[in-house]
Write a protein that holds these residues in place. Structure first.
Motif, PDB file in Angstrom:
ATOM      1  N   VAL A   1     -28.597 -20.305  43.962  1.00  0.00           N
ATOM      2  CA  VAL A   1     -27.984 -21.319  43.104  1.00  0.00           C
ATOM      3  C   VAL A   1     -28.522 -21.133  41.680  1.00  0.00           C
ATOM      4  N   SER A   2     -27.609 -20.999  40.732  1.00  0.00           N
ATOM      5  CA  SER A   2     -27.981 -20.818  39.325  1.00  0.00           C
ATOM      6  C   SER A   2     -27.240 -21.838  38.473  1.00  0.00           C
ATOM      7  N   ARG A   3     -27.870 -22.209  37.379  1.00  0.00           N
ATOM      8  CA  ARG A   3     -27.240 -23.139  36.421  1.00  0.00           C
ATOM      9  C   ARG A   3     -27.171 -22.510  35.051  1.00  0.00           C
TER      10      ARG A   3
ATOM     11  N   ASN B   1     -17.098 -15.401  29.450  1.00  0.00           N
ATOM     12  CA  ASN B   1     -17.545 -15.902  28.160  1.00  0.00           C
ATOM     13  C   ASN B   1     -17.534 -17.420  28.170  1.00  0.00           C
ATOM     14  N   GLY B   2     -18.683 -17.995  28.343  1.00  0.00           N
ATOM     15  CA  GLY B   2     -18.835 -19.438  28.265  1.00  0.00           C
ATOM     16  C   GLY B   2     -18.569 -20.150  29.576  1.00  0.00           C
ATOM     17  N   LEU B   3     -18.879 -21.440  29.552  1.00  0.00           N
ATOM     18  CA  LEU B   3     -18.771 -22.259  30.761  1.00  0.00           C
ATOM     19  C   LEU B   3     -17.334 -22.427  31.228  1.00  0.00           C
ATOM     20  N   ASP B   4     -16.394 -22.519  30.295  1.00  0.00           N
ATOM     21  CA  ASP B   4     -14.989 -22.693  30.702  1.00  0.00           C
ATOM     22  C   ASP B   4     -14.510 -21.504  31.529  1.00  0.00           C
TER      23      ASP B   4
ATOM     24  N   THR C   1     -26.498 -20.818  26.304  1.00  0.00           N
ATOM     25  CA  THR C   1     -27.837 -20.792  25.703  1.00  0.00           C
ATOM     26  C   THR C   1     -28.944 -20.703  26.746  1.00  0.00           C
ATOM     27  N   THR C   2     -28.649 -21.180  27.967  1.00  0.00           N
ATOM     28  CA  THR C   2     -29.688 -21.250  28.984  1.00  0.00           C
ATOM     29  C   THR C   2     -29.142 -20.833  30.337  1.00  0.00           C
ATOM     30  N   LYS C   3     -29.923 -19.998  31.026  1.00  0.00           N
ATOM     31  CA  LYS C   3     -29.606 -19.570  32.391  1.00  0.00           C
ATOM     32  C   LYS C   3     -30.831 -19.895  33.240  1.00  0.00           C
TER      33      LYS C   3
END
Length: 153
Positions: free
Chosen positions: A148-150, A6-9, A86-88
């Motif tokens: 590689v994904s952001r 859940n989330g970037l953290d 919000t974005t993948k």
């Protein structure tokens, strides 16, 4: 069930080497191969002509390498679910090899592990994933890759 973060953290807390598991099997039908050929304009006989391909070097029609590669995304999303972003973005590939062809009617699956997680400009996180797309009952994989994904909040 996928590993859910859940989330970037939470994503940044994943350790390099984390085993992301193995997806379910996916059958590569001749219809899927033909649809990919239509979408890309690549109608080479080894893909779309079952009669001719049966007498060819692989003994059957084979999937396009890039079809196999494109299936990384749906197979991968079954392994890792990143929520609260919000974005993948598919950022790219570091390396790709196609050791064995995927014959029409064969089943493939993805085995993946996390290579790295990094912060990127714009408040995002980048993951590098090592993936092997396996072919059922084959000693060699269909594809070995590093994706590689952001992700952005």
């Amino acid at each position: 069930m996928p590993l859910t973060v859940n989330g970037l953290d939470d994503l940044k807390k994943l350790s390099p080497g984390t085993d992301l598991g193995t997806s379910d099997w996916l059958e590569i039908t001749q219809d899927r191969i033909n649809t990919f050929a239509d979408a890309t304009g690549d109608h080479q006989w080894i893909h779309v002509d079952p009669a001719r391909a049966a007498a060819g070097p692989f003994g059957a029609p084979i999937a396009h390498g890039y079809l196999t590669l494109s299936l990384f995304i749906p197979l991968f999303t079954a392994l890792l679910d990143v929520q609260g972003v919000t974005t993948k973005v598919n950022y790219g590939l570091n390396k790709v090899r196609f050791p064995a062809p995927v014959k029409a009617g064969a089943r493939i699956r993805l085995n993946a592990s996390l290579e790295s997680v990094e912060e990127v400009a714009g408040g995002g996180a980048q993951i590098t994933v090592n993936g092997t797309i396996e072919i059922e009952n084959s000693p060699k994989p269909a594809a070995v890759l590093q994706s590689v994904s952001r992700f952005y909040a």
